[in-house]
Enzyme design. Sequence first.
Site: not given
Length: 113
Positions: A35, A38
């Site tokens: 992600c 992330c």
Amino acid sequence: LLLAGSERTWAASVDLKSIPVKNTVTMVDLGAASCIPCKMMAPILEKLEKKYKGRAAIIFIDLRYQREAAQQFGVRAIPTQVFFDRSGREVVRHVGFMSEDAIVSQLKAMGVK
């Protein structure tokens, strides 16, 4: 922060029973190494884990490897950050990218020096 391997990949497994860490302010970041937000948070979390070592627990859980954590922590979108006080009570929940300043501010608000 639980990291494995020389290319800074996230560890595949965290002991979910140990979260939140007893008698310690705990920040859990739930996401996935794939992600984008992330990935952007990874160096921030590494830095803060070192900075607050012994004073607060900073933990990343990759939900690709630990799907049960999404249910345990009620994750609807990633990344999700959950802050627990020293007694293990959830105090704050944030969804999306969280800046270093915002994390530090929250930890200070929870009494971490």
